[in-house]
Design a protein around this motif. Structure first.
Motif: not given
Length: 201
Positions: A105-116
């Motif tokens: 979950e944290e990996v995926y949240i980081q991915l979303c924040i990184d893209r943003f």
């Protein structure tokens, strides 16, 4: 009766006509330039908000508890939904001793924040290259500029904001850093948060 020498009159008038013609042409150029800038920025903004990761980051940075749809081409290859809430966003932004041991979950949240953050910072490149003007960018992005940079904005908690700043600085999102600084929020300096009033008894 005095006759007008039209040849001399036209010759005398020509510089004035050329001057006003140049002004009209310049004003028309400025008008077309602004229109093209506005059209370009509108297209860039639509691409920004249309990105699926950016949409998910919007929800999290707005403080929502939500389910993030993860399709089969991401993470471990199956379609599923991961819960995201302010606490998980905070945990995802914090440093982890071993990144490989992070919950997915944290990996995926980081991915979303990184893209943003990456796409958000692109707008600073457009400013640097004079493709758009600051006022136009403010009209589209000032909400998110305040959410991220303004210590008086309470959309996300102070703790999340501080960790987000550390994340931005650690991974050197220079476009984001410059964009925030250009609107008066320099996260490279110590952030002074407004005093929180004590609840009345």
């Amino acid at each position: 009766m005095c006759e007008i020498d039209w040849d001399l009159f036209i010759q005398a008038l020509a510089p004035t006509m050329i001057f006003f013609g140049a002004i009209i042409a310049f004003l028309e150029y400025k008008k077309n330039k602004k229109w093209k800038e506005a059209e370009f920025l509108a297209g860039e903004y639509q691409r920004f908000i249309g990105d699926s990761y950016v949409k998910k980051a919007f929800l999290m940075l707005d403080g929502y508890t939500t389910c993030l749809a993860v399709n089969k081409n991401e993470l471990d290859g199956r379609t599923e939904y991961l819960e995201a809430n302010p606490q998980k966003l905070l945990d995802s932004l914090k440093e982890h001793i071993n990144q490989d041991e992070r919950p997915k979950e944290e990996v995926y949240i980081q991915l979303c924040i990184d893209r943003f953050l990456f796409k958000f910072g692109v707008f600073q490149s457009h400013l640097d290259n004079k493709l758009v003007c600051k006022k136009q960018v403010k009209n589209y992005l000032f909400y998110w500029i305040k959410v991220i940079g303004d210590p008086s904005d309470n959309t996300i908690s102070r703790e999340i904001k501080e960790e987000l700043h550390k994340f931005i600085l650690k991974y050197n999102y220079m476009g984001v850093i410059s964009l925030l600084a250009g609107f008066g929020f320099d996260i490279r300096k110590e952030i002074v948060y407004p005093e929180q009033s004590e609840p009345e008894e």
